[in-house]
Write an enzyme that holds these catalytic residues in place. Structure first.
Site, mmCIF file in Angstrom:
data_model
loop_
_atom_site.group_PDB
_atom_site.id
_atom_site.type_symbol
_atom_site.label_atom_id
_atom_site.label_comp_id
_atom_site.label_asym_id
_atom_site.label_seq_id
_atom_site.Cartn_x
_atom_site.Cartn_y
_atom_site.Cartn_z
ATOM 1 N N ASP A 61 0.830 -1.204 0.000
ATOM 2 C CA ASP A 61 0.000 0.000 0.000
ATOM 3 C C ASP A 61 0.865 1.255 0.000
ATOM 4 O OD1 ASP A 61 -2.757 1.337 0.637
ATOM 5 O OD2 ASP A 61 -1.373 2.165 2.117
ATOM 6 N N TYR A 66 2.679 10.075 -0.248
ATOM 7 C CA TYR A 66 3.736 9.511 0.585
ATOM 8 C C TYR A 66 5.101 9.900 0.013
ATOM 9 C CZ TYR A 66 0.253 6.469 2.864
ATOM 10 O OH TYR A 66 -0.821 5.981 3.558
ATOM 11 N N SER A 165 -10.698 6.389 2.404
ATOM 12 C CA SER A 165 -9.809 6.435 3.563
ATOM 13 C C SER A 165 -10.159 7.640 4.427
ATOM 14 C CB SER A 165 -8.343 6.515 3.128
ATOM 15 O OG SER A 165 -7.481 6.555 4.257
ATOM 16 N N GLN A 191 -9.963 2.560 4.476
ATOM 17 C CA GLN A 191 -8.671 2.523 5.149
ATOM 18 C C GLN A 191 -8.728 3.495 6.331
ATOM 19 O OE1 GLN A 191 -4.058 3.356 3.962
ATOM 20 N NE2 GLN A 191 -5.208 1.864 2.750
ATOM 21 N N SER A 221 -2.007 2.228 11.390
ATOM 22 C CA SER A 221 -1.710 2.646 12.768
ATOM 23 C C SER A 221 -2.277 1.682 13.806
ATOM 24 C CB SER A 221 -2.228 4.068 13.034
ATOM 25 O OG SER A 221 -1.579 4.648 14.137
ATOM 26 N N LYS A 231 7.679 1.187 23.324
ATOM 27 C CA LYS A 231 8.961 1.893 23.172
ATOM 28 C C LYS A 231 8.943 3.306 23.756
ATOM 29 C CE LYS A 231 8.949 1.767 18.617
ATOM 30 N NZ LYS A 231 9.342 1.993 17.203
ATOM 31 N N SER A 305 10.818 -0.061 8.929
ATOM 32 C CA SER A 305 12.007 0.645 8.460
ATOM 33 C C SER A 305 13.180 -0.307 8.285
ATOM 34 C CB SER A 305 12.379 1.767 9.437
ATOM 35 O OG SER A 305 12.571 1.251 10.746
ATOM 36 N N GLN A 309 11.751 -5.922 11.397
ATOM 37 C CA GLN A 309 10.454 -5.507 11.940
ATOM 38 C C GLN A 309 9.318 -6.285 11.298
ATOM 39 O OE1 GLN A 309 11.013 -1.203 11.207
ATOM 40 N NE2 GLN A 309 10.514 -0.914 13.371
ATOM 41 N N ASN A 313 6.791 -8.589 13.411
ATOM 42 C CA ASN A 313 5.355 -8.298 13.408
ATOM 43 C C ASN A 313 4.527 -9.509 12.982
ATOM 44 O OD1 ASN A 313 5.801 -5.686 14.253
ATOM 45 N ND2 ASN A 313 5.487 -4.757 12.254
#
Length: 356
Positions: A61, A66, A165, A191, A221, A231, A305, A309, A313
């Protein structure tokens, strides 16, 4: 498209229908917001997408806004360089903000929807996307114009479906009515932000839409921008999302020093203990699994990133079946954010084993 170099293997990734459509999407997908083309460029983008693809994620996506189009460019470049088969992929992008400041370079006019779609495809280096999203509603454009324009994009073969969205339930309902009245393609998904601390819209406002139109959500999110990873329990770590994008998240960071923010951090600490002691996982895995367990969630969009990760996840897949009613009740006892049920005004409940 270049020669196919990699065959897709879904591994143990479950797939769900995207809303009422026949399109099957992975429970976890990968998004480019703030990372791909932004803070992450070049070979690291390729590494992240390759690891995702190798582990059952075939939905990617992005959006015209972006990294000012760089996210689409990077994603398209990597798809080509990795030699991924186009039919193996689900590529989605979004329109609204545009890249220039002209009066028609953004929004949801027919002009921008059509011209913006063409520019997205050029940046991606693709002939079509699977789903194109209206990234925000546009109150200045008649809904009929919006629906007709997205329908035209689909009829031209530039997209197979369209979606919304951050639209309100009222706006989605209006689009559905216009599409039905005119015999046009209606939006199939929304979204939206959905996580343990953000529930009112996806769980209450959209509730009638799930039942009436089988609307599905592509959630962003799910970790509350990292808050649900733990964190930020003791401040803002260097290199974290709140640190790297401090201006964008200034309001959120400031709120963590106030009563409401401190209460959220305490809840994260309680959830962390629950995850470790009763599920043998991290709070990150628990938060992702919790959103994925919702039957109206079509896919949860992950942000990464670095490749590690993505792999971490995806451990949330093993947690989903562990979320028994008893565990869900314990989570609700910590959160205290469950949305109120639809009022019945004294009417007796229907048989839960029949059609509700």
């Amino acid at each position: 498209m270049s020669a196919v170099k990699v065959e897709f293997d879904p591994k143990n990734m479950p797939f769900r229908r995207l809303g009422p459509s026949g399109l099957r999407v992975p429970v976890f997908s990968l998004g480019g917001w703030l990372t791909l083309g932004g803070t992450v460029i070049g070979d690291p983008v390729k590494e992240i997408i390759k690891v995702a693809f190798d582990n059952g994620i075939n939905m990617f996506d992005t959006a015209e806004a972006y990294a000012k189009g760089k996210s689409e460019e990077e994603m398209g470049r990597v798809i080509k360089e990795l030699g991924l088969r186009r039919t193996d992929l689900i590529v989605t992008t979004k329109l609204f903000w545009g890249l220039r400041g002209g009066p028609n370079d953004g929004g949801l006019s027919r002009k921008h929807i059509i011209e913006g779609t063409k520019e997205c495809l050029e940046r991606l280096g693709l002939d079509y996307v699977d789903v194109i999203f209206a990234h925000r509603p546009d109150a200045s454009v008649p809904m009929e114009e919006v629906v007709r324009a997205f329908n035209w994009v689909i009829e031209k073969g530039w997209a197979f479906y369209w979606a919304t969205s951050e639209w309100s339930a009222f706006e989605i309902e209006e689009a559905q009515h216009v599409a039905t009245k005119l015999g046009l393609h209606a939006p199939i998904a929304e979204q939206c932000q959905h996580n343990m601390f953000h529930r009112e819209r996806p769980e209450k406002e959209y509730r009638p839409l799930y039942k009436k139109y089988e609307l599905g959500t592509t959630v962003f999110s799910a970790l509350a921008s990292g808050l649900l990873t733990g964190k930020y329990n003791d401040g803002i770590p260097e290199g974290s999302r709140f640190d790297m994008h401090s201006n964008f998240f200034k309001g959120t960071v400031d709120s963590l020093q106030k009563e409401e923010g401190l209460a959220k951090i305490n809840k994260v600490k309680e959830l962390t203990a629950l995850a470790q002691n009763e599920l043998g996982c991290t709070v990150t895995h628990l938060a992702l699994a919790w959103v994925a367990k919702n039957p109206n969630t079509s896919t949860v969009i992950l942000g990464a990133s670095k490749p590690e990760q993505v792999l971490d996840n995806l451990k949330a897949l093993d947690v989903i079946p562990k979320l028994t009613p008893e565990i869900m009740d314990k989570i609700e006892a910590i959160l205290q954010t469950k949305t109120a049920p639809t009022p019945t005004f004294g009417r007796p409940a229907l048989d839960p084993h029949g059609r509700l």
